[in-house]
Design an enzyme around this catalytic site. Sequence first.
Site, mmCIF file in Angstrom:
data_model
loop_
_atom_site.group_PDB
_atom_site.id
_atom_site.type_symbol
_atom_site.label_atom_id
_atom_site.label_comp_id
_atom_site.label_asym_id
_atom_site.label_seq_id
_atom_site.Cartn_x
_atom_site.Cartn_y
_atom_site.Cartn_z
ATOM 1 N N SER A 56 0.791 -1.230 0.000
ATOM 2 C CA SER A 56 0.000 0.000 0.000
ATOM 3 C C SER A 56 0.822 1.279 0.000
ATOM 4 O O SER A 56 0.258 2.371 -0.112
ATOM 5 C CB SER A 56 -0.960 0.001 1.184
ATOM 6 N N LYS A 59 0.122 3.476 -2.926
ATOM 7 C CA LYS A 59 -0.982 4.445 -2.958
ATOM 8 C C LYS A 59 -0.502 5.885 -3.055
ATOM 9 O O LYS A 59 -1.149 6.719 -3.702
ATOM 10 C CB LYS A 59 -1.872 4.265 -1.728
ATOM 11 N N TYR A 169 -11.155 1.726 4.368
ATOM 12 C CA TYR A 169 -9.953 1.408 3.606
ATOM 13 C C TYR A 169 -10.318 0.442 2.491
ATOM 14 O O TYR A 169 -10.957 -0.594 2.740
ATOM 15 C CB TYR A 169 -8.912 0.797 4.533
#
Length: 407
Positions: A56, A59, A169
């Site tokens: 992640s 991101k 999320y």
Amino acid sequence: MATFEDQVQQAVEARVIPGVILQASDAKGNFKYERAFGPKNSSEPMDLNATFIMASCTKLMTSIAALQCVERGQIKLDDAVSKVLPELKGLEIITGFAEDGSLTYQKAKTEITLRHLLTHSSGLGYHGMDPRYHKWRKDRGESYFIKGWSIIPRINTPLLFEPGTSWAYGTGLDWAGILVSRLNNLSLEAYMQKYVWAPLGVKNITFHQESHEGVRKNLVKMSIRKGLANPIFGFPERNNEKVDWTNELLYDIPIADEYGGEGAIGSATDYFKILQSILADDGKLLTSETIDEMFSPQLSEGGVKALDEYNNLPFYQGGGFASVQNGAKVDWGLGGELFLEDYFTGRKKGTLTWSGMTNLQWTIDRKAGICAFYASNLLPFGDFPSGDMQVKFEKEMYARAEKGSKL
């Protein structure tokens, strides 16, 4: 008294934590820290060329790419994305369970915007984090796995709430990556190479390790915490077990799709260049106005409440990796979690930060003028000894940056 370096070295030698790369710097070049500790695999020491599953941490790069599209006038933050992503038009919201156990739905009234995708306020969640998605998949006769699925079937799900009203999320950044690709008629890999990586001299980050020898050969072998019921995708727990190697790769190799929310693999030292660029506001990736917006609160009242509930999960409050402790006030910026007050590790109000599944965490603190990156390849996420070490690392870097040390 043992130095910080001694503490890290002892921890990696005892296999309390795996090998790590630790980096920090200030915006002006007066302070820089860059060290590799421990083993890279069963036969080689960690070095600064090592590459990691970014998970992640991807991101942030995708957020930057999407914001570049905004700066070009290709889309506005509050434009409905369905004109580029028709898959997100007319979605239904899972509202709950009926008496017979079936799911109930209602049509969403609000169009999903780019701002929603970048701030996890679109209503799109992650399958593994919500039992309603488990039921939805089961009703469709589908079994969900991280590997073996193409991107659209994997992320094309109902919503969990009305866009803009809460926080969960989820897959918003995967959709944002597809949006960037479609707007520019480029693969996300090609876009990142041209507009995010090349301007900073980044050469060793990719979505396709199968075609990038430098990334593949330097990849740190994945490790796990022994003694857990599910050491790959389960919850962490405090125990006295050591870390050990695993052949788990997380991603398909080769991989067909480029996931903007989780799919990058690459060099920690190259990734750190991105953090430094944003901290320095050097104009190479984004304008000052856009960076200011990145570091501004984005969530509704309902979104802040939902984010607080997420941060209050028991393992976070127990000190799991990347946890937000002590009831700290947070919001969400464009790219990461935004701290609304000073934090005990040294972070100042306005700090932006986020983490990755393999226990990595980046931090950009514009007020203190420091950025930091803790990189490891360890499962499951939230590892407690790694969380303890990351806190020590962050505290140490703030203390040394204050002294203006140059190491």
